[in-house]
Design a protein around this motif. Sequence first.
Motif, PDB file in Angstrom:
ATOM      1  N   GLY A 206      40.191  53.898  24.024  1.00  0.00           N
ATOM      2  CA  GLY A 206      41.447  54.105  24.224  1.00  0.00           C
ATOM      3  C   GLY A 206      42.181  55.407  23.670  1.00  0.00           C
ATOM      4  O   GLY A 206      43.414  55.891  25.191  1.00  0.00           O
TER       5      GLY A 206
ATOM      6  N   GLY B  43      45.777  55.587  36.472  1.00  0.00           N
ATOM      7  CA  GLY B  43      45.032  55.903  36.033  1.00  0.00           C
ATOM      8  C   GLY B  43      44.568  57.527  35.071  1.00  0.00           C
ATOM      9  O   GLY B  43      44.965  58.548  35.587  1.00  0.00           O
ATOM     10  N   SER B  44      43.533  56.867  34.283  1.00  0.00           N
ATOM     11  CA  SER B  44      43.952  58.866  33.487  1.00  0.00           C
ATOM     12  C   SER B  44      43.192  59.523  34.215  1.00  0.00           C
ATOM     13  O   SER B  44      43.732  60.746  33.944  1.00  0.00           O
ATOM     14  CB  SER B  44      43.549  58.042  31.906  1.00  0.00           C
ATOM     15  OG  SER B  44      42.092  57.828  32.283  1.00  0.00           O
TER      16      SER B  44
ATOM     17  N   SER C 258      44.600  55.537  27.286  1.00  0.00           N
ATOM     18  CA  SER C 258      44.371  53.414  27.526  1.00  0.00           C
ATOM     19  C   SER C 258      45.895  52.936  27.788  1.00  0.00           C
ATOM     20  O   SER C 258      46.146  52.905  26.418  1.00  0.00           O
ATOM     21  CB  SER C 258      43.423  52.874  27.168  1.00  0.00           C
ATOM     22  OG  SER C 258      43.370  51.060  27.476  1.00  0.00           O
TER      23      SER C 258
ATOM     24  N   ASN D 190      49.469  58.580  34.172  1.00  0.00           N
ATOM     25  CA  ASN D 190      48.997  57.021  34.280  1.00  0.00           C
ATOM     26  C   ASN D 190      49.123  55.984  33.891  1.00  0.00           C
ATOM     27  O   ASN D 190      49.088  55.076  34.624  1.00  0.00           O
ATOM     28  CB  ASN D 190      47.657  57.747  32.874  1.00  0.00           C
ATOM     29  CG  ASN D 190      46.613  56.966  32.323  1.00  0.00           C
ATOM     30  OD1 ASN D 190      46.294  55.676  32.632  1.00  0.00           O
ATOM     31  ND2 ASN D 190      46.646  57.261  30.826  1.00  0.00           N
TER      32      ASN D 190
ATOM     33  N   ASP E  28      46.740  50.268  26.670  1.00  0.00           N
ATOM     34  CA  ASP E  28      45.707  49.212  26.341  1.00  0.00           C
ATOM     35  C   ASP E  28      46.219  49.119  24.822  1.00  0.00           C
ATOM     36  O   ASP E  28      45.949  48.930  23.944  1.00  0.00           O
ATOM     37  CB  ASP E  28      44.574  47.861  26.857  1.00  0.00           C
ATOM     38  CG  ASP E  28      44.558  47.105  27.995  1.00  0.00           C
ATOM     39  OD1 ASP E  28      45.319  47.199  28.623  1.00  0.00           O
ATOM     40  OD2 ASP E  28      43.618  47.535  28.634  1.00  0.00           O
TER      41      ASP E  28
ATOM     42  N   SER F 268      34.621  58.031  34.913  1.00  0.00           N
ATOM     43  CA  SER F 268      34.038  58.663  33.936  1.00  0.00           C
ATOM     44  C   SER F 268      33.141  59.291  33.366  1.00  0.00           C
ATOM     45  O   SER F 268      33.004  60.538  33.016  1.00  0.00           O
ATOM     46  CB  SER F 268      34.193  57.609  32.661  1.00  0.00           C
ATOM     47  OG  SER F 268      35.489  56.454  33.060  1.00  0.00           O
TER      48      SER F 268
END
Length: 311
Positions: free
Chosen positions: A281, A90-91, A123, A84, A125, A240
């Motif tokens: 997150g 990406g998750s 995330s 990830n 971020d 998602s």
Amino acid sequence: MWARYISFFILSASMLYLVIYSIIFSFKFSLTAFFLLLVFGFSILYAIFTEFKAIKKSSKTKTTFNFLSLLCVFGGALSTYFLNIYLSQGSIIAASLIGIIGSIFFPKYSLPIYTGAFVGMISPDFSHNFYHICAACIIAGFIYELSKEIFVGAGGKLGTIAFSSWLITYLIFDLTLLQSSFNYQIGYELLLISFIGAITTYVLYNYFSLDPVLSSALISLIGALILPVIIPDLKNISPSVIMAATFAGMSSKKRENWYKMILISFIVPIFFTCSYCNLGGIGGKLGTIAFSSVLTIDGIFILLKDISYKN
């Protein structure tokens, strides 16, 4: 017995934390959604109360602890985290790949591996360090083992375990969760995506005897790859939504029949939309959305059954 009560409280409290945030946001988003979520909230409380009574009536057998499952949670989390964050996959793609690999090569431990994968779905971020990941893994591993005999067969439980572990880590280390804006509506596209994700996973698992982890991870991976191309306007949220729906579809048919699963699939986008801006997150949020949706329908059906029984 104490282990069941502890894990029951942790999972219930974490889910209700998300539900309360969703209700608060829905008041700003839509009054219709607000009143709808209030009903959902009461339904969830009724389902939780029913589960609590079932724990009290259950046998007093000791809960065994498998440390290998704890290691599998670690392995699933760190490998997902690597794919990830460091390989920028990406998750959703990362967790799906780890779920597929775990199901094929380590079928006996696919569930704790998938649980760990959700822990690793954070995330880039989100402000954290490696120690936070390790802490969340340890907590998730213990909750996984302690909760084996509660909410049995309910989809989204594994994600809620991961979400709980991150909430506890967040409280211990005073981390800052992400906030975001939501510029979408609950249109037919989200409802259709959720329906497809939940029902296909449910059918693969319950009627084609496919491993529940493989069923969910496979549909999630396909959705993450093709939905952004098919529906570019929803490319940021469609993967998602379908993944959250697959978690709901991991429910056992002993607990949820097919028409209940259809209703659950329509609840998922509502919780997704109303919880989107908060508690961002950290891993496991999509699973908690699925878990909330499952218990919403459970609570409604249990309540209707109790009312009809009294009459």
